[in-house]
Design an enzyme around this catalytic site. Structure first.
Site, PDB file in Angstrom:
ATOM      1  N   ASP A   1       0.743  -1.226   0.006  1.00  0.00           N
ATOM      2  CA  ASP A   1       0.055  -0.056  -0.071  1.00  0.00           C
ATOM      3  C   ASP A   1       1.010   1.084   0.005  1.00  0.00           C
ATOM      4  O   ASP A   1       1.454   1.611   1.198  1.00  0.00           O
ATOM      5  CB  ASP A   1      -1.013   0.032   1.217  1.00  0.00           C
TER       6      ASP A   1
ATOM      7  N   LYS B   1       2.693  11.207  -3.313  1.00  0.00           N
ATOM      8  CA  LYS B   1       1.785  10.558  -4.200  1.00  0.00           C
ATOM      9  C   LYS B   1       0.891  11.299  -4.807  1.00  0.00           C
ATOM     10  O   LYS B   1       0.147  11.171  -6.027  1.00  0.00           O
ATOM     11  CB  LYS B   1       0.777   9.710  -3.167  1.00  0.00           C
TER      12      LYS B   1
ATOM     13  N   GLU C   1      -7.236   0.408  -4.668  1.00  0.00           N
ATOM     14  CA  GLU C   1      -7.125   0.288  -3.279  1.00  0.00           C
ATOM     15  C   GLU C   1      -8.543  -0.092  -2.634  1.00  0.00           C
ATOM     16  O   GLU C   1      -8.742  -1.043  -1.973  1.00  0.00           O
ATOM     17  CB  GLU C   1      -7.017   1.810  -2.477  1.00  0.00           C
TER      18      GLU C   1
ATOM     19  N   ASP D   1     -12.968   5.534   2.461  1.00  0.00           N
ATOM     20  CA  ASP D   1     -11.604   5.677   2.775  1.00  0.00           C
ATOM     21  C   ASP D   1     -11.280   7.396   2.937  1.00  0.00           C
ATOM     22  O   ASP D   1     -11.086   8.078   2.436  1.00  0.00           O
ATOM     23  CB  ASP D   1     -10.610   5.300   1.650  1.00  0.00           C
TER      24      ASP D   1
END
Ligand code: ADP
Ligand code: MG
Length: 582
Positions: free
Chosen positions: A6, A66, A159, A182
């Protein structure tokens, strides 16, 4: 081994599937979460060490890279970052231009090192997760980052899909619908998934790339400075305050109150105060409420209402907050599934995906015996059992086969499972061809071997022993049959035992007849002149009887007729042999 990773905005994790279990791996300090922070100084530091540098050397430290991966300057999301519009994003760090891929690869290299130290072996392959909304450029850049770190990237997985796998939702009924909520450190997204034939489809996804735990930390930081009556503070004090706010927030997810202790701030002041859960909930609620709109949007895009959802799962560290859980339950009118650690679910799912790819994990119940016999279809359509039912696995067995017809240049191997005598009544698991050079009848030699591993995976190997050419076919569904199906197959086989046996005897007799009739015909045309006319007539009559019995499909009649033909051709056979010897 394929690692699951992850690669998060705030934190990254790595794990592997080890002796039957998905395991997330900790660094030498026992920490599984690696902060996604890189420091470029005299040396490159990653993770906790880099985060410690952030306050002192903000210019040489980068977090949340990211957000930049696979991006170009001038894209709306790149607002505030200067560069030539259209050019790939690069950052000047430690006196050099670095691409987001390079920076991400430092995080991945560290994860790789953690895993390799812990396992004492090289880990060369990985599955890496990305947000569902990542476009091709972002996915490709993530893959490149993995390759720069020395991984073969076996797959890039979304994800929410990984999280659903970690929650075991692939076991839900087909067409089940799942909402994945999330909330991480800096981003929020809500994805709606649907399970289709064991595969998760992302029906819709909606979110805010500027909404997460960091915003809560800022709000709590403001609350602390307000309570302490601090009007202004230096930037390094600000960072300490932010850290204290985050610690307090995380503590208050499980405690009702906590103490904030910040001695010796720049102007000599110290802060010491008590903070309660309800105090922080008050300042966090307006921020968290913003997730609601995105949830409704995603539902609308998928054409669903909250009541259509079968499961709501929580992902991301911020969903550990009780207030978040309460709000999620309100938005969807259903309690979220709390069975997994929300900040580890994505990594765990990546590990499971890796295990599926490497073949250590299958969607089959693990059995220690074969529930049904495994075999091959033979010439004539019969079941030839290679591994009988109830054999303990792992198991290996084989047999030699030959060609039934002259000039045949290959053999079709049809793999069967079941208890019935006729191939057609069993289940076909797969079939393939093994070629061999044309040869006279019975001259080819094909060895077939069945092996079932401990996971119940059947491998069928066929080898032409003359040429050594071989084929190996893996049949994953070998034992993947439900208990009811096995029951039904067994009771059918008992119920049809007599018919089945009859069918087998008939088939064997038919094969013999089909072999004998042309042979008799050939012998007659060769020797007719040397036989008495009565004998010839008798043989022709018996042959006609065999043909009639074949058409009638009566087993006893066929067996009788064959025996009579056999008798009638005794002297013909003797003469044939004598002639061949002269
Ligand atoms: P990301 O997906 O962005 O990499 P994570 O899923 O690791 O991030 O979430 C990180 C966020 O979760 C941080 O803001 C952190 O403060 C928050 N968090 C972690 N544990 C808790 C907790 N017990 N209570 C509230 N927030 C938490
Ligand atoms: Mg995350």
């Amino acid at each position: 081994m394929i690692a699951g990773i992850d690669l998060g905005t705030t934190n990254s994790l790595i794990g592997v599937y080890e002796s039957g279990f998905p395991t997330l791996l900790a660094d030498s300090n026992g920490k599984r979460l690696l902060p996604s922070v890189v420091f470029y100084g005299n040396e490159i530091l990653v993770g906790h060490e880099a985060r410690r540098m952030q306050a002192l050397h903000p210019e040489e430290t980068i977090s949340s890279v990211k957000r930049l991966i696979g991006r170009r300057f001038g894209e709306p999301e790149m607002e505030g970052i200067a560069g030539t519009p259209g050019a790939p994003v690069t950052l000047a760090l430690g006196g050099q231009n670095r691409t987001p891929e390079e920076i991400s690869s430092e995080i991945l290299k560290r994860l790789k090192a953690i895993a390799e130290t812990r396992l004492g072996t090289e880990i060369a392959r990985a599955v890496i997760t990305v947000p569902a909304y990542f476009n091709d450029a972002q996915r490709a850049a993530t893959k490149r980052a993995g390759e720069l770190a020395g991984f073969t990237v076996e797959r890039i997985v979304s994800e929410p899909t990984a999280a659903a796998l970690a929650y075991g939702l692939d076991k839900l009924q087909d067409r089940s619908k799942i909402a994945v909520y999330d909330l991480g450190g800096g981003t929020f997204d809500l994805s709606i998934l649907q399970l289709d034939n064991g595969v998760f489809q992302v029906l819709s996804t909606h979110g805010d790339t500027r909404l997460g735990g960091d915003d809560l930390d800022r709000a709590i930081g403001k609350l602390i400075s307000r309570k302490a009556v601090l009007d202004s503070f230096s930037s390094s004090d600000g960072i300490r305050l932010h850290e204290a706010a985050r610690t307090a927030k995380e503590t208050l997810s499980s405690e009702e109150q906590t103490t904030i202790l910040l001695p010796f701030l720049k102007d000599g002041e110290s802060i010491e105060m008590t903070l309660t859960r309800s105090e922080i909930e008050e300042v966090c609620a307006p921020i968290l409420r913003r997730t609601r709109t995105h949830c409704l949007h995603a539902l609308g895009d998928a054409g669903l209402r909250p009541g259509d959802l079968d499961q709501i799962i929580l992902v991301g560290g911020s969903t550990r907050m009780p207030l978040v859980r309460k709000m999620v339950a309100e938005i969807f009118g259903k309690e979220p599934n709390l069975s997994q650690h929300p900040d580890e679910a994505v990594a765990l799912g990546a590990v499971l995906q890796g295990a599926i790819l490497e073949g250590s994990l299958h969607h089959v119940a693990l059995l220690d015996v074969t529930p049904l016999s495994l075999g091959l279809e033979t010439f004539g359509g019969l079941m030839n059992v290679i591994i009988p039912r109830n054999t303990t696995i792992p198991a290996k067995a084989g047999e030699m086969f030959t060609n039934a017809v002259a000039g045949q240049s290959g053999m079709k191997i049809t793999v069967l499972q079941g208890e019935r005598e006729l191939a057609d009544d069993n289940w076909t698991l797969g079939s393939f061809e093994i070629p061999f050079p044309p040869s006279p009848k019975g001259a080819a030699r094909v060895g077939v071997q069945f092996s079932i591993d401990a996971d119940g995976i059947l491998q069928v190997l066929a080898r032409d022993t003359a040429t050594g050419s071989e084929k190996i076919v893996e049949i994953k569904s070998a034992v993947e049959v439900s208990d009811e199906a096995v029951e039904a197959m067994l009771s059918d086989s008992l119920e049809h035992a007599f018919e089945d046996m009859d069918a087998r005897i008939f088939t064997e007799a038919r094969l013999k007849a089909e072999e004998m009739l042309p042979a008799v015909e050939a012998a007659l045309s060769q020797l007719e002149g040397e036989l008495g006319s009565g004998e010839v007539i008798l043989i022709r009559e018996q042959a006609a009887q065999v043909n009639a019995a074949l058409t009638s499909k009566e087993t006893a009649r066929l067996k009788n007729a064959l025996a009579n033909l056999d008798n009638a051709t005794q002297s013909l056979a003797t003469r044939l042999i004598e002639k061949a010897m002269h």
